[in-house]
Design an enzyme around this catalytic site. Structure first.
Site, PDB file in Angstrom:
ATOM      1  N   SER A 154     -11.711  97.278-127.922  1.00 24.73           N
ATOM      2  CA  SER A 154     -12.670  97.993-127.082  1.00 24.73           C
ATOM      3  C   SER A 154     -12.142  98.070-125.656  1.00 24.73           C
ATOM      4  CB  SER A 154     -13.988  97.209-127.071  1.00 24.73           C
ATOM      5  OG  SER A 154     -14.828  97.684-126.040  1.00 24.73           O
ATOM      6  N   TYR A 167     -17.510  89.274-125.484  1.00 25.73           N
ATOM      7  CA  TYR A 167     -17.038  90.433-126.254  1.00 25.73           C
ATOM      8  C   TYR A 167     -15.646  90.872-125.791  1.00 25.73           C
ATOM      9  CZ  TYR A 167     -17.345  95.217-128.168  1.00 25.73           C
ATOM     10  OH  TYR A 167     -17.125  96.386-128.834  1.00 25.73           O
ATOM     11  N   LYS A 171     -12.328  90.986-127.970  1.00 29.33           N
ATOM     12  CA  LYS A 171     -11.684  92.271-128.243  1.00 29.33           C
ATOM     13  C   LYS A 171     -10.241  92.310-127.755  1.00 29.33           C
ATOM     14  CE  LYS A 171     -14.686  94.593-130.593  1.00 29.33           C
ATOM     15  NZ  LYS A 171     -14.442  94.656-132.057  1.00 29.33           N
TER      16      LYS A 171
END
Ligand code: NAD
Length: 304
Positions: A154, A167, A171
């Site tokens: 991401s 996150y 990622k």
């Protein structure tokens, strides 16, 4: 026109394929001839709860379009779940040609306010889950001398995003995982790549302006996934940015460095170097850690 890319006779596992991007990938892979194992824990946006109906519904969609698929509701963030999913693929279809690591959820908060468990849970599903799944399919791919693994990264990991330290770490972690697996898989015919998608899904609900939602259906990301899962996959260790019909490659690069003499190495000297080593016009990427090290060693050994 180039030859149509088909996946007839190939078997693909897509994790988290009960909705959003995973569902789009599963439908697209099946439409190109792959037999698909549609995995989804049926969790909420924050990872809570479980249900086997999202995966079953996607299987029904694939079957009604004439494709082949089976549903699986394993939790890919556990070693048992990952093994069970790989086992389900082998018992249903006898081989595993492609794995799309897509499952995940969010627990956004600034780090200071984030519970340690929320940091760990997000790392576990995106990063550990991708490692556990890659490990679970590896023996089958190695035996076949052929395999494709697609990580889902991401922009939040590649570049950062406020409130997404867990996150973002996970990622970028999957890129570290990919960088090593692309080397470990090369002699077995296993190629490992990543996509950095942009798509309107429940995960991005409320965070993306309406005009972007309309132009980024998940199905516009899936053609990149098909290519990376196909025999014809032209890359290994690539990060393909994909969304709304836009495609680009992302990579880690290093500027042309300068080696100081050991006696000159002080914080002040490093400060003075910053403007000179900040010029990215001649920056280059490296295929592995040793290649990067070689460039530094060359600079050290050739300094005046
Ligand atoms: N939508 C975007 O713009 C975007 C951008 C960058 C990255 N991504 C990534 O793409 C992937 C898909 O996201 P999405 O946007 O389709 O969101 P989504 O919430 O629609 O899909 C994620 C799916 O993963 C499943 N899941 C969660 N935990 C699981 C587990 N332990 N085992 C099995 N399944 C599990 C959920 O039930 C859900 O169906 C994610 O990895 C996400 O981080 C999405």
């Amino acid at each position: 026109m180039s030859e149509e890319i088909r996946l007839d006779g190939r078997v693909a596992i897509v994790t988290g394929a009960g909705g959003g991007l995973g569902r789009a990938h599963a439908l697209a892979l099946a439409a190109r001839g792959a037999a698909v194992v549609v995995n989804d824990l049926g969790a909420a946006r924050d990872g809570a709860g479980s249900s086997d109906s999202p995966a079953r519904l996607v299987v029904a969609e694939i079957e009604s379009a004439g494709g082949r698929a089976v549903a699986d509701a394993s939790d890919i963030a556990t070693p048992e779940g990952a093994q069970a999913l790989a086992g389900a693929a082998l018992s249903a279809f006898g081989r595993i040609d492609a794995l799309v690591n897509n499952a995940g959820f969010l627990r956004d908060k600034s780090l200071a306010k984030m519970e340690p468990l929320d940091f760990e849970a997000v790392l576990r599903v995106h990063l550990t889950g991708s490692a556990l799944m890659s490990r679970a399919v590896w023996p089958a791919m190695q035996e076949q001398g052929d395999g494709r693994i697609v990580m889902t990264t991401s922009a939040a990991g590649l570049y950062g995003n406020f409130g997404q330290s867990n996150y973002g770490a996970a990622k970028l972690g999957v890129i570290g995982l990919m960088n090593t697996l692309k080397l470990e898989g090369a002699r077995h015919g296993i190629r490992v790549n990543a996509i950095a998608p942009v798509a309107a899904t429940r995960m991005t609900e409320g965070t993306v302006p309406p005009e972007i939602v309309a132009s980024t259906p998940p199905g516009l990301v899936s053609p990149a996934v098909i290519l990376l899962c196909a025999q014809q996959c032209p890359v290994n260790g690539a990060i393909v940015v994909a969304g709304g019909g836009y495609f680009a490659l992302a990579r880690m690069v290093e500027t042309e460095g300068i080696a100081l003499a050991p006696a000159d190495v002080t914080p002040e000297a490093v400060a003075q170097l910053i403007p000179r080593i900040s010029d990215f016009t001649r920056a280059q990427g490296h295929d592995d850690a040793l290649s990067a090290l070689r460039v530094a060693v060359d600079a050290i050994t050739s300094r005046e």
